[in-house]
Design a protein around this motif. Structure first.
Motif, mmCIF file in Angstrom:
data_model
loop_
_atom_site.group_PDB
_atom_site.id
_atom_site.type_symbol
_atom_site.label_atom_id
_atom_site.label_comp_id
_atom_site.label_asym_id
_atom_site.label_seq_id
_atom_site.Cartn_x
_atom_site.Cartn_y
_atom_site.Cartn_z
ATOM 1 N N ARG A 33 1.039 -1.016 0.009
ATOM 2 C CA ARG A 33 0.048 0.134 -0.100
ATOM 3 C C ARG A 33 0.843 1.019 0.024
ATOM 4 N N PHE A 34 0.326 2.148 -0.695
ATOM 5 C CA PHE A 34 0.955 3.742 -0.466
ATOM 6 C C PHE A 34 0.113 4.536 0.383
ATOM 7 N N PRO A 35 0.564 4.781 1.655
ATOM 8 C CA PRO A 35 -0.074 5.485 2.604
ATOM 9 C C PRO A 35 0.127 6.827 3.124
ATOM 10 N N PRO A 36 -0.146 7.869 2.064
ATOM 11 C CA PRO A 36 0.157 9.006 2.502
ATOM 12 C C PRO A 36 -0.812 9.905 3.448
ATOM 13 N N GLU A 37 -0.433 10.717 4.149
ATOM 14 C CA GLU A 37 -1.255 11.453 5.110
ATOM 15 C C GLU A 37 -1.781 12.673 4.312
ATOM 16 N N ILE A 44 8.945 14.483 -4.279
ATOM 17 C CA ILE A 44 9.893 13.400 -5.196
ATOM 18 C C ILE A 44 9.958 12.154 -3.882
ATOM 19 N N GLY A 45 10.357 12.324 -2.866
ATOM 20 C CA GLY A 45 10.379 11.290 -1.655
ATOM 21 C C GLY A 45 9.227 10.317 -1.755
ATOM 22 N N HIS A 46 8.000 11.017 -1.932
ATOM 23 C CA HIS A 46 6.812 10.193 -2.161
ATOM 24 C C HIS A 46 6.652 9.346 -3.205
ATOM 25 N N ALA A 47 7.338 10.192 -4.270
ATOM 26 C CA ALA A 47 7.169 9.250 -5.669
ATOM 27 C C ALA A 47 8.130 8.043 -5.673
ATOM 28 N N LYS A 48 9.269 8.208 -4.774
ATOM 29 C CA LYS A 48 10.046 7.044 -4.539
ATOM 30 C C LYS A 48 9.177 5.795 -3.802
ATOM 31 N N SER A 49 8.327 6.125 -2.942
ATOM 32 C CA SER A 49 7.775 5.204 -2.137
ATOM 33 C C SER A 49 6.570 4.595 -3.098
ATOM 34 N N SER A 230 4.353 -4.062 4.642
ATOM 35 C CA SER A 230 4.146 -2.612 4.983
ATOM 36 C C SER A 230 5.734 -1.951 4.923
ATOM 37 N N ILE A 231 5.792 -1.253 3.708
ATOM 38 C CA ILE A 231 6.934 -0.841 3.403
ATOM 39 C C ILE A 231 7.016 0.905 4.042
ATOM 40 N N CYS A 232 7.857 1.105 4.983
ATOM 41 C CA CYS A 232 7.914 2.460 5.347
ATOM 42 C C CYS A 232 9.472 2.892 5.438
ATOM 43 N N THR A 233 9.357 4.091 6.050
ATOM 44 C CA THR A 233 10.826 4.873 5.855
ATOM 45 C C THR A 233 11.639 4.470 7.309
ATOM 46 N N LEU A 234 12.867 4.625 7.436
ATOM 47 C CA LEU A 234 13.698 4.232 8.540
ATOM 48 C C LEU A 234 13.456 4.701 9.978
ATOM 49 N N GLU A 260 11.793 -1.604 6.671
ATOM 50 C CA GLU A 260 11.951 -0.136 6.390
ATOM 51 C C GLU A 260 12.940 0.111 5.395
ATOM 52 N N PHE A 261 12.920 1.163 4.813
ATOM 53 C CA PHE A 261 13.947 1.381 3.693
ATOM 54 C C PHE A 261 14.252 3.053 4.104
ATOM 55 N N ALA A 262 15.644 3.611 3.626
ATOM 56 C CA ALA A 262 16.112 4.990 3.813
ATOM 57 C C ALA A 262 15.178 5.869 3.067
ATOM 58 N N ILE A 270 14.335 20.342 -0.490
ATOM 59 C CA ILE A 270 13.931 20.023 0.930
ATOM 60 C C ILE A 270 12.548 19.141 0.875
ATOM 61 N N LEU A 271 12.543 18.183 1.614
ATOM 62 C CA LEU A 271 11.845 17.105 1.386
ATOM 63 C C LEU A 271 10.815 16.945 2.788
ATOM 64 N N SER A 272 10.392 17.979 3.307
ATOM 65 C CA SER A 272 9.679 17.754 4.552
ATOM 66 C C SER A 272 8.226 18.671 4.350
ATOM 67 N N LYS A 273 7.281 17.847 4.643
ATOM 68 C CA LYS A 273 6.021 18.477 4.339
ATOM 69 C C LYS A 273 5.760 19.823 5.219
ATOM 70 N N ARG A 274 6.280 19.650 6.429
ATOM 71 C CA ARG A 274 6.308 20.848 7.291
ATOM 72 C C ARG A 274 6.762 22.123 6.842
HETATM 73 P P1 ATP Z 1 7.087 14.409 5.802
HETATM 74 O O1 ATP Z 1 7.942 13.825 6.789
HETATM 75 O O2 ATP Z 1 7.261 15.058 4.752
HETATM 76 O O3 ATP Z 1 5.523 14.964 6.403
HETATM 77 P P2 ATP Z 1 5.500 11.640 5.724
HETATM 78 O O4 ATP Z 1 6.427 10.591 5.969
HETATM 79 O O5 ATP Z 1 5.013 12.026 7.207
HETATM 80 O O6 ATP Z 1 6.534 13.103 5.062
HETATM 81 P P3 ATP Z 1 3.412 10.646 4.676
HETATM 82 O O7 ATP Z 1 2.375 11.332 3.912
HETATM 83 O O8 ATP Z 1 3.143 9.993 5.796
HETATM 84 O O9 ATP Z 1 4.776 11.631 4.762
HETATM 85 O O10 ATP Z 1 4.233 9.536 3.657
HETATM 86 C C1 ATP Z 1 3.512 8.546 2.819
HETATM 87 C C2 ATP Z 1 4.611 7.509 2.343
HETATM 88 O O11 ATP Z 1 5.736 8.146 1.881
HETATM 89 C C3 ATP Z 1 5.207 6.679 3.733
HETATM 90 O O12 ATP Z 1 5.115 5.422 3.443
HETATM 91 C C4 ATP Z 1 6.526 7.201 3.739
HETATM 92 O O13 ATP Z 1 7.294 6.234 4.344
HETATM 93 C C5 ATP Z 1 6.658 7.500 2.313
HETATM 94 N N1 ATP Z 1 7.773 8.771 2.216
HETATM 95 C C6 ATP Z 1 7.823 10.138 2.612
HETATM 96 N N2 ATP Z 1 8.823 10.839 2.581
HETATM 97 C C7 ATP Z 1 9.531 10.051 1.868
HETATM 98 C C8 ATP Z 1 10.980 10.249 1.388
HETATM 99 N N3 ATP Z 1 11.447 11.393 1.426
HETATM 100 N N4 ATP Z 1 11.445 9.072 0.991
HETATM 101 C C9 ATP Z 1 10.923 7.762 0.635
HETATM 102 N N5 ATP Z 1 9.735 7.931 1.012
HETATM 103 C C10 ATP Z 1 8.927 8.667 1.754
#
Ligand code: ATP
Ligand code: MG
Length: 564
Positions: A33-37, A44-49, A230-234, A260-262, A270-274
């Motif tokens: 699953r791809f589980p964005p909030e 682009i980080g989400h695109a990787k996921s 359930s693949i998620c980040t580290l 978990e993956f990196a 910058i790749l932080s939603k905040r």
């Molecule tokens: P942010 O830290 O930017 O708020 P987030 O991890 O809270 O991002 P989510 O909407 O929870 O954002 O992410 C949905 C999916 O995308 C999750 O499975 C998360 O692991 C993955 N993901 C988010 N950011 C990255 C990233 N930089 N690289 C790889 N996967 C990512």
């Protein structure tokens, strides 16, 4: 190799799945699953996921769900949901009828919590957030038990029901899992799994005033959907024991496995939603889809293609250690893709007027020009030529250095796909001293080849016919930040924004074939780079072009200095 012979990518996640399949686990099923909030746009980080989760499902003949992980009402919205749906589709992936919302599971999740309380595995606590933190201990010291830890099951059930009913204020009570206050893993020290939060939810409105915490909701949503991997980040590695504890307590049969993956980091962005929200809200960029943003919407508007983004995600692979990927790799993927498929065209960004003295007044002719030098299937187009043309200001130098291969006093140059012209004279603005017009003569013998007398003309420059050209706004985008790692700076990251990340050229001149360029479609402007008509602002008659990328990996003003 034909495409089917190309071995699928392999990485440690696929190896885990291969091992499980070989061992006959999970009935051979693969469900990701791809589980964005929905609290921001995808980047682009989400695109990787997305590529990873959908890619694995496709490779193993499994399924990948799109799930809105919408259990925290603050900051979530329908606008974000819609953007996510649009972006994942645009990236090229399809979830069929498997679009889910964690908020649809609120009742089920509540019942799971009740089940935990009944099993003596959860209790309602009235410590404040600060007190819970104080009791939690540190990495070296065990935590202390809350005085409410041994509250009776009946009392916890009663209080939890009243939490749901809205009898209490935010923070008055929480529900905690009863695990182990002495665990070496702080996450396992009776984590909070439900809290009171009187914030309306974009889907459930005011129906709920308690919301499950991420760690509780996520693993159980995975279980409800019968996810296998359930693949998620580290950063969730420490939470895995809690993931496993909860599914072991509450789920029978096949349980999902967290891997978990990196997370992807890309230089100069910058790749932080905040922080991306901050850039948008504080007006540092024009919106989530500003072409400088690392968002999928921004990259789409910039002119990046889904193919290029998928290629990038395949090239960076999947690692277990955090790393910073050079943005030049993404740009190279974009260039490689466009180099193959973008038609060529001519545009002059900073026009200098050139009059061909010996070309008849009022006449014009057309040059058949290939749309792609290596791909005849892309056809030809007609490029008009006449007595007055524009060339790039940078392609004329009144005091040219010795090796200069463009136009200047005493010089000859070939106009791309057209004649050789020779410098005759120039006109300057009397006050500024700036060259405003150059006069040349053309050599009619050079229409279809080199000069008849055998002399060599090395330089080739691009041009447009002044009478036929269309005026366009061109937006030159550059990297958003000046430093390679803006996420890692000691001071405010906004201090490191690149002030030159957008340069607007209001009156570039483009060849007439570009006047009706479909927004979004990429072109190579000869010698300049890749450009596309802007998805939002470009209209027939008033075209607006974005620079997608320069031709080469050098972010100068005009990347090519007269070399062919
Ligand atoms: P942010 O830290 O930017 O708020 P987030 O991890 O809270 O991002 P989510 O909407 O929870 O954002 O992410 C949905 C999916 O995308 C999750 O499975 C998360 O692991 C993955 N993901 C988010 N950011 C990255 C990233 N930089 N690289 C790889 N996967 C990512
Ligand atoms: Mg998250």
């Amino acid at each position: 190799m034909t495409p089917s012979d190309i071995p699928p990518p392999t990485d440690f996640i696929r190896e885990i799945i291969d091992d499980e399949l070989r061992a006959g686990k999970r009935g051979g099923r693969v469900a990701t699953r791809f589980p964005p909030e929905p609290n921001g746009y995808l980047h682009i980080g989400h695109a990787k996921s997305v590529c990873l989760n959908f890619g694995i499902a496709a490779q193993y003949g499994g399924t990948c769900n799109l799930r809105m992980d919408d259990t925290d009402p603050a900051g979530e919205s329908l606008e974000y949901v819609e953007s996510i749906i649009n972006d994942v589709h645009w990236l090229g992936f399809d979830w069929a009828d498997r679009l889910f919302y964690a908020s649809d599971y609120f009742e089920q999740l509540y019942q799971f919590a009740v089940q935990l309380i009944k099993a003596g595995k959860a209790y309602v606590d009235s410590l404040s957030a600060d007190e819970i933190r104080e009791h939690r201990g540190t990495l070296t010291e065990p935590g202390r038990e809350s005085p409410n830890r041994n509250r009776s099951i009946e009392e916890s059930l009663d209080l939890f029901g009243r939490m749901r009913a809205g009898e209490f204020e935010d923070g008055a009570y929480v529900l905690r899992a009863k695990i182990d206050m002495a665990s070496p893993n702080v996450v396992m020290r009776d984590p909070v799994i439900y809290r009171i939060k009187r914030v309306p939810h974009y889907r459930t409105g005011t129906q709920w005033v308690i919301y499950p915490m991420y760690d509780f909701a996520h693993c159980l949503s995975d279980s409800i959907e019968r996810i296998t991997h359930s693949i998620c980040t580290l950063e969730f590695e420490n939470n895995r024991p809690l993931y496993d504890w909860l599914v072991n307590e509450l789920i029978t049969g096949d349980r999902p496995r967290q891997i978990e993956f990196a997370r992807l980091n890309v230089s100069y962005t910058i790749l932080s939603k905040r922080r991306l929200i901050q850039l948008v809200e504080q007006g540092y960029v024009a919106g989530w889809d500003d072409p400088r943003m690392p968002t999928v919407a921004g990259m789409r508007r910039r002119g990046y293609t889904p193919e290029a983004i998928r290629d990038f995600c395949a090239k960076i692979g999947v690692a277990k250690n955090d790393n910073l990927v050079d943005i030049a790799l993404l740009e190279a993927c974009v260039r490689d893709d466009l180099n193959e498929r973008a038609p060529r065209a001519m545009a002059v960004l900073r026009p200098l007027r050139v009059v061909i003295d010996n070309y008849p007044e009022g006449e014009a002719e057309e040059f058949e020009s290939a749309n792609h030098p290596q791909n005849p299937a892309m056809g030809m187009r007609k490029v008009p030529f006449s007595k007055v043309i524009y060339i790039e200001q940078e392609d004329f130098d009144e005091n040219p250095p010795k090796k200069y291969k463009r136009l200047g006093p005493g010089r000859e140059v070939r106009l791309r796909n057209a004649y050789v012209i020779r410098y005759e004279s120039m006109k300057k603005d009397e006050t500024t001293g700036e060259v405003v017009e150059v006069h040349c003569t053309y050599d009619p013998s050079t229409r279809n080849g080199p000069p008849a007398d055998g002399r060599k003309v090395e330089g080739v420059i691009h041009w447009v016919s002044a009478n036929h050209a269309v005026s366009a706004e061109v937006r030159l985008y550059d990297r958003l930040f000046q430093v390679p790692d803006p996420a890692g700076v000691a001071d405010d990251f906004t201090n490191h924004l690149n002030p030159g990340s957008l340069e607007i050229l209001p009156s570039a001149q483009i060849e007439p074939s570009l006047a009706l360029a479909p927004p979004g479609a990429g072109y190579q402007f000869e010698r300049l780079g890749y450009f596309c008509a802007d998805l939002k602002d470009s209209v027939a008659g008033k075209p607006v072009f974005n620079r997608i990328a320069p031709l080469r990996d050098s972010w100068g003003k005009i990347a090519v200095q007269g070399k062919r």
